[in-house]
Motif scaffolding. Structure first.
Motif, PDB file in Angstrom:
ATOM      1  N   LYS A 107      -4.639 -19.802  18.126  1.00  0.00           N
ATOM      2  CA  LYS A 107      -5.762 -20.219  19.160  1.00  0.00           C
ATOM      3  C   LYS A 107      -7.074 -20.721  18.607  1.00  0.00           C
ATOM      4  O   LYS A 107      -7.620 -21.651  19.086  1.00  0.00           O
ATOM      5  N   SER A 108      -7.246 -20.034  17.501  1.00  0.00           N
ATOM      6  CA  SER A 108      -8.801 -20.272  16.801  1.00  0.00           C
ATOM      7  C   SER A 108      -8.482 -21.301  15.989  1.00  0.00           C
ATOM      8  O   SER A 108      -9.529 -21.704  14.999  1.00  0.00           O
ATOM      9  N   GLY A 109      -7.308 -21.536  15.309  1.00  0.00           N
ATOM     10  CA  GLY A 109      -7.179 -22.449  14.333  1.00  0.00           C
ATOM     11  C   GLY A 109      -7.510 -22.256  12.831  1.00  0.00           C
ATOM     12  O   GLY A 109      -7.842 -23.002  11.997  1.00  0.00           O
ATOM     13  N   ILE A 110      -7.247 -20.713  12.832  1.00  0.00           N
ATOM     14  CA  ILE A 110      -7.970 -20.392  11.243  1.00  0.00           C
ATOM     15  C   ILE A 110      -6.455 -20.159  10.439  1.00  0.00           C
ATOM     16  O   ILE A 110      -5.317 -19.943  10.804  1.00  0.00           O
ATOM     17  N   PRO A 111      -6.478 -21.053   9.341  1.00  0.00           N
ATOM     18  CA  PRO A 111      -5.283 -20.907   8.425  1.00  0.00           C
ATOM     19  C   PRO A 111      -4.944 -19.379   8.031  1.00  0.00           C
ATOM     20  O   PRO A 111      -5.748 -18.548   7.900  1.00  0.00           O
ATOM     21  N   VAL A 112      -3.744 -19.341   7.680  1.00  0.00           N
ATOM     22  CA  VAL A 112      -3.358 -18.001   7.116  1.00  0.00           C
ATOM     23  C   VAL A 112      -2.560 -18.245   5.810  1.00  0.00           C
ATOM     24  O   VAL A 112      -2.030 -19.559   5.644  1.00  0.00           O
ATOM     25  N   CYS A 113      -2.804 -17.521   4.938  1.00  0.00           N
ATOM     26  CA  CYS A 113      -2.175 -17.777   3.554  1.00  0.00           C
ATOM     27  C   CYS A 113      -1.372 -16.332   3.262  1.00  0.00           C
ATOM     28  O   CYS A 113      -1.681 -15.345   3.418  1.00  0.00           O
ATOM     29  N   VAL A 114       0.015 -16.594   3.205  1.00  0.00           N
ATOM     30  CA  VAL A 114       0.915 -15.611   2.894  1.00  0.00           C
ATOM     31  C   VAL A 114       0.962 -15.369   1.231  1.00  0.00           C
ATOM     32  O   VAL A 114       1.330 -16.520   0.532  1.00  0.00           O
ATOM     33  N   LYS A 115       0.702 -14.229   0.704  1.00  0.00           N
ATOM     34  CA  LYS A 115       0.435 -14.259  -0.797  1.00  0.00           C
ATOM     35  C   LYS A 115       1.010 -12.903  -1.373  1.00  0.00           C
ATOM     36  O   LYS A 115       1.626 -11.919  -0.552  1.00  0.00           O
ATOM     37  N   ASN A 116       1.191 -12.836  -2.498  1.00  0.00           N
ATOM     38  CA  ASN A 116       1.822 -11.779  -3.073  1.00  0.00           C
ATOM     39  C   ASN A 116       1.098 -10.657  -3.743  1.00  0.00           C
ATOM     40  O   ASN A 116       0.307 -11.306  -4.747  1.00  0.00           O
ATOM     41  N   THR A 117       1.106  -9.445  -3.264  1.00  0.00           N
ATOM     42  CA  THR A 117       0.115  -8.490  -3.756  1.00  0.00           C
ATOM     43  C   THR A 117       0.558  -8.224  -5.356  1.00  0.00           C
ATOM     44  O   THR A 117      -0.492  -8.118  -6.254  1.00  0.00           O
ATOM     45  N   ASN A 118       1.908  -8.529  -5.641  1.00  0.00           N
ATOM     46  CA  ASN A 118       2.082  -8.348  -7.092  1.00  0.00           C
ATOM     47  C   ASN A 118       2.124  -9.540  -7.982  1.00  0.00           C
ATOM     48  O   ASN A 118       2.046  -9.341  -9.191  1.00  0.00           O
ATOM     49  N   ASN A 119       1.687 -10.523  -7.502  1.00  0.00           N
ATOM     50  CA  ASN A 119       1.276 -11.813  -8.225  1.00  0.00           C
ATOM     51  C   ASN A 119       0.567 -12.492  -7.449  1.00  0.00           C
ATOM     52  O   ASN A 119       0.545 -13.801  -7.202  1.00  0.00           O
ATOM     53  N   PRO A 120      -0.787 -11.991  -7.399  1.00  0.00           N
ATOM     54  CA  PRO A 120      -1.818 -12.683  -6.481  1.00  0.00           C
ATOM     55  C   PRO A 120      -2.196 -14.323  -6.951  1.00  0.00           C
ATOM     56  O   PRO A 120      -2.739 -14.859  -6.367  1.00  0.00           O
ATOM     57  N   LYS A 121      -1.872 -14.690  -8.144  1.00  0.00           N
ATOM     58  CA  LYS A 121      -2.256 -15.878  -8.753  1.00  0.00           C
ATOM     59  C   LYS A 121      -1.256 -16.733  -8.153  1.00  0.00           C
ATOM     60  O   LYS A 121      -1.652 -18.059  -7.904  1.00  0.00           O
ATOM     61  N   ALA A 122      -0.070 -16.597  -7.475  1.00  0.00           N
ATOM     62  CA  ALA A 122       0.684 -17.632  -6.948  1.00  0.00           C
ATOM     63  C   ALA A 122      -0.064 -18.102  -5.762  1.00  0.00           C
ATOM     64  O   ALA A 122      -0.774 -17.190  -5.008  1.00  0.00           O
ATOM     65  N   LYS A 123       0.244 -19.383  -5.480  1.00  0.00           N
ATOM     66  CA  LYS A 123      -0.764 -19.926  -4.535  1.00  0.00           C
ATOM     67  C   LYS A 123      -0.327 -19.413  -3.145  1.00  0.00           C
ATOM     68  O   LYS A 123      -1.067 -19.632  -2.004  1.00  0.00           O
ATOM     69  N   VAL A 135       0.768  -1.048  -0.097  1.00  0.00           N
ATOM     70  CA  VAL A 135       0.120  -0.165  -0.001  1.00  0.00           C
ATOM     71  C   VAL A 135       0.907   1.319  -0.107  1.00  0.00           C
ATOM     72  O   VAL A 135       0.424   2.326   0.801  1.00  0.00           O
ATOM     73  N   ALA A 136       2.059   1.198  -0.953  1.00  0.00           N
ATOM     74  CA  ALA A 136       2.916   2.179  -0.612  1.00  0.00           C
ATOM     75  C   ALA A 136       2.616   3.516  -1.841  1.00  0.00           C
ATOM     76  O   ALA A 136       3.150   4.444  -1.493  1.00  0.00           O
ATOM     77  N   SER A 137       1.762   3.043  -2.579  1.00  0.00           N
ATOM     78  CA  SER A 137       1.798   3.979  -3.755  1.00  0.00           C
ATOM     79  C   SER A 137       0.383   3.816  -4.220  1.00  0.00           C
ATOM     80  O   SER A 137      -0.278   2.975  -4.213  1.00  0.00           O
ATOM     81  N   ALA A 138       0.064   4.812  -5.252  1.00  0.00           N
ATOM     82  CA  ALA A 138      -1.337   4.828  -5.967  1.00  0.00           C
ATOM     83  C   ALA A 138      -1.316   3.379  -6.666  1.00  0.00           C
ATOM     84  O   ALA A 138      -2.284   2.823  -6.791  1.00  0.00           O
ATOM     85  N   ALA A 139      -0.002   3.058  -7.494  1.00  0.00           N
ATOM     86  CA  ALA A 139      -0.117   1.655  -8.295  1.00  0.00           C
ATOM     87  C   ALA A 139      -0.534   0.601  -7.440  1.00  0.00           C
ATOM     88  O   ALA A 139      -1.103  -0.244  -7.747  1.00  0.00           O
ATOM     89  N   LYS A 140      -0.054   0.543  -6.296  1.00  0.00           N
ATOM     90  CA  LYS A 140      -0.361  -0.245  -5.335  1.00  0.00           C
ATOM     91  C   LYS A 140      -1.639  -0.468  -4.886  1.00  0.00           C
ATOM     92  O   LYS A 140      -2.152  -1.526  -4.630  1.00  0.00           O
ATOM     93  N   PHE A 141      -2.143   0.653  -4.625  1.00  0.00           N
ATOM     94  CA  PHE A 141      -3.566   0.788  -4.154  1.00  0.00           C
ATOM     95  C   PHE A 141      -4.422   0.076  -5.290  1.00  0.00           C
ATOM     96  O   PHE A 141      -5.448  -0.506  -5.018  1.00  0.00           O
ATOM     97  N   LYS A 142      -4.050   0.394  -6.642  1.00  0.00           N
ATOM     98  CA  LYS A 142      -4.777  -0.258  -7.638  1.00  0.00           C
ATOM     99  C   LYS A 142      -4.869  -1.653  -7.724  1.00  0.00           C
ATOM    100  O   LYS A 142      -5.976  -2.326  -7.789  1.00  0.00           O
TER     101      LYS A 142
END
Lengths: 460, 460
Positions: free
Chosen positions: A267-283, A11-18
């Motif tokens: 504690k709640s057992g909710i899974p987390v997914c670490v993803k790439n803003t620049n490549n959201p298709k990567a798993k 969220v560093a720039s306008a391009a990133k906001f898009k």
């Protein structure tokens, strides 16, 4: 429903906001959005948080702060202009910062904390406004409104249990909710920040509070690597890692995730997914409660420098009941936390982060150990690094330690210490700091590079 | 001048007395002789000390003790008769025991301690009389006369410093001096014993006190082996071992030497030679301050069963300053000593000798840990064994740990814990008790059996 957190670089720039808006719009489940303050746009850039710290500094000195104030506003204004949004939101941000300054100008510590928090706060306002600008039903939600209540410890707030009674109510709200990361409110109504990098904590708290199906953590890498890419070239990605594994890795130098951030989701057992803003298709990398170990007992390797070792010798020490406790008491009196205490028959060592031993603290500690514990000898070994081998499969696998120590031996790395036996998911090695890269590379080759692999499984 | 100590098996019978006398007569330097009580003559035999404990038991119960008294006297009488000595010494011994009984019959604890001590005391009288019988200038020296003053703690006396002012005067005396092992006198004049096996302690104290050139410790083996012969068949002998190495080995199951016995000679730097009464020509094992390490960094391997592990989990434990100290405090309050405390990010284990955890102690300890430290989980792992690899060269040698862990892996032994980093001369491994033999054998093959040897030295 997903809680999606976007880190500073996302969220560093306008391009990133898009990019972020596209990601949000691409999945209707992304209903709760947590944002950081604008991060770096390029290597030499200054993060919003640092601009705000500089601003707070000027105010505290009683000096003119027009320039620093201007720099803060300019970062937001640049985004607003490029996104062709109404200037109204900038006026709102200016008013917000002005009111914080006039409210806290006589309390420099509180002022600093509030200004730091404003980086996330105003960026959330901006993101909500942008989503509205795009025609989405979106609203900014202040942490107080959301119910994020914390202990009144600026810079190291802890979540209060009552938050988890308030947060579920967020689910009743319509549209996309944008929540600033990094801070909450004390019961007295003060803004209080978590430790740095604490937007991860907010995201995790919100995900736990609303019982999200998934907590998405958007950053700038396709996945979490099995080892720090600064130490090993092109390391392989982790597809799946457990909370426990992730916590051990974060602790020993993995900066991807804030150490404390996983507690609420864990504690709640909710899974987390670490993803790439620049490549959201990567798993991305999934952080989960349990994973199938399979033929890969080790999931990652981490290492960190900056440790030292206080070593104490005393003949017949092992017969003195209370010796270890009294040694730890001396460290505790100085507020020193330690990592590990290997011990022998007539000696004991305490491994700790080196920065805690300022010259004055060191003198006091050594003097007390010498006089109160009547030791024969005391010495400090500096410039140590700790290397952690992490994996859920380690406990049940014969030969994990053998592979590690063999890798060290073949690489000519002398082992200063081994700590194995308490954690089921990690093994800790101490080496000289200048051998860290070599040690990590050797372990990586052993566990992840098939070319180097040796198997002990056939002999079990 | 040499101080020569003869253990229980070396003074168990008339035949043994003859051997000992020959050894003493063979070297004029053997001027100070320390003797144990008669030990076992054959596997099922009863040691004099145990006969005396039985006697004390009868007296304490107020029962008739003629039979037990008789058994004690008979052991001495058999020796006297076979050696064709005058019966006078037997009368002396009877008078001695009678006077102890009448003096302490109302103080069972003190009586027990004095009767135990009389085993050594009267055997020293007997040995001195036998040497005189052979025409030697020899005299019995009572520990009070010798100047062996100890703390008034029956069964665990500690030497008082003033002894070292008295002992040198022994050198002024003519002829062979025979001193009973195992006990000294408190400053109040009470007989007080060392812990069991304490004749080694007396020998060591006398050697240090008179600044002997050598402290000879006669036992029934040609040398100390590199590993317990009950665990490995025909292990190789140690020619030379340092005090530090010996202490680590004794600690972890080597019963050759009493743990505490080396302190006085270690402090005075007096070399020790462990020799065989039955084969005095064998060179024995020298225990020295320093040895040349050469190509053998490991000198011995020891292992012992009977350990357990209290394991505690608490999320974010590593951030709680004082946690480890408070855990050790709880153990200290129960008088529990521990061996090792491996730790992880969110957990810590305490390894200790299992016998300390009686059901009541265990319940109290676990309850306090649970409630006072608010842990997430607590468990006890029982039936552990500790294995120690010991050697002065370990610290500077790359690959020692690798060889050990590889040996374990190849033998299919799972490592419960590794403790390395504090002692410069040892490395400690935790394994399941039932894997102890396999673990020790595997290590022995690796370090001592050339056939199995792997070298990492070329890669350094």
């Amino acid at each position: 429903m997903k809680v999606s957190k976007f880190g500073g670089s996302s969220v560093a720039s306008a391009a990133k906001f898009k990019q972020v808006a596209q990601i949000i719009q691409a999945d209707k489940e992304r209903k709760m959005i947590v944002v950081s303050a604008p991060g770096k746009r390029y290597a030499d850039d200054t993060k919003m948080t640092d601009l705000l710290i500089a601003l707070a500094g000027k105010i505290q000195l009683g000096e003119d702060y027009v320039e620093e104030f201007g720099k803060v506003i300019d970062r937001y204004r640049e985004i607003v202009t490029e996104l062709e949004m109404s200037e109204e939101i900038i006026t709102e941000i200016i008013d917000n910062i002005d009111s914080l300054i006039s409210l806290h100008k006589n309390d420099p510590f509180r002022l600093l904390d509030c200004l730091k928090a404003s980086g996330e706060d105003n960026n959330a306002r901006l993101m909500a406004a942008y989503l509205q600008h795009l025609g989405e039903e979106a609203s900014y939600v202040n942490p107080k409104e959301a119910g994020i209540f914390v202990s009144d410890e600026p810079g190291r707030a802890r979540i209060l249990e009552l938050s988890y009674e308030e947060l579920p109510k967020l689910k009743e709200r319509e549209g996309i909710l944008v929540i600033p990361g990094f801070f909450g409110y004390s019961e007295q109504g003060n803004i209080v920040t978590f430790s740095r990098g604490g937007s991860d904590i907010t995201g995790s708290i919100v995900a736990a509070g609303v019982k999200a199906d998934l907590y998405e953590n958007f950053t700038d890498v396709d996945a979490i690597y099995s080892v720090d890419p600064r130490l090993v070239e092109k390391p392989c990605e982790m597809k799946e890692v457990t909370y426990r594994e992730m916590r051990e890795l974060s602790y020993a130098g993995f900066s991807v995730f804030h150490d404390e951030a996983l507690e609420p989701v864990f504690k709640s057992g909710i899974p987390v997914c670490v993803k790439n803003t620049n490549n959201p298709k990567a798993k991305g990398t999934f952080i989960v409660s349990k994973r199938k170990v399979g033929d890969q007992p080790v999931v990652g390797i981490a290492g960190d420098k900056g440790f030292c070792n206080i070593h104490v010798d005393k003949y017949l020490l092992n017969r003195e009941i209370g010796f270890g406790r009294r040694l730890l008491q001396i460290l505790e009196d100085e507020g020193i936390s330690y990592e590990h205490t290997p011990s022998g028959i007539d000696n004991i060592s305490v491994v700790m982060r080196e920065h805690q031993l300022t010259p004055e603290v060191e003198e006091r500690v050594l003097d007390r150990i010498q006089t109160e514990l009547e030791v024969d000898n005391i010495s400090i070994e500096r410039n140590l690094a700790l290397v952690m081998v992490v994996g859920e499969g380690m406990n049940s696998s014969v030969g994990i330690a053998a592979k590690a120590t063999e890798a060290f031996a073949k690489a000519g790395v002398n082992l200063e210490m081994i700590n194995q036996g308490s954690s089921e998911v990690s093994m800790m090695f101490g080496v000289k700091a200048d051998a860290l890269e070599k040690a990590v590379q050797a372990l990586y080759n052993t566990y992840f590079n098939k070319m180097y692999s040796i198997s002990y499984s056939s002999v079990k």
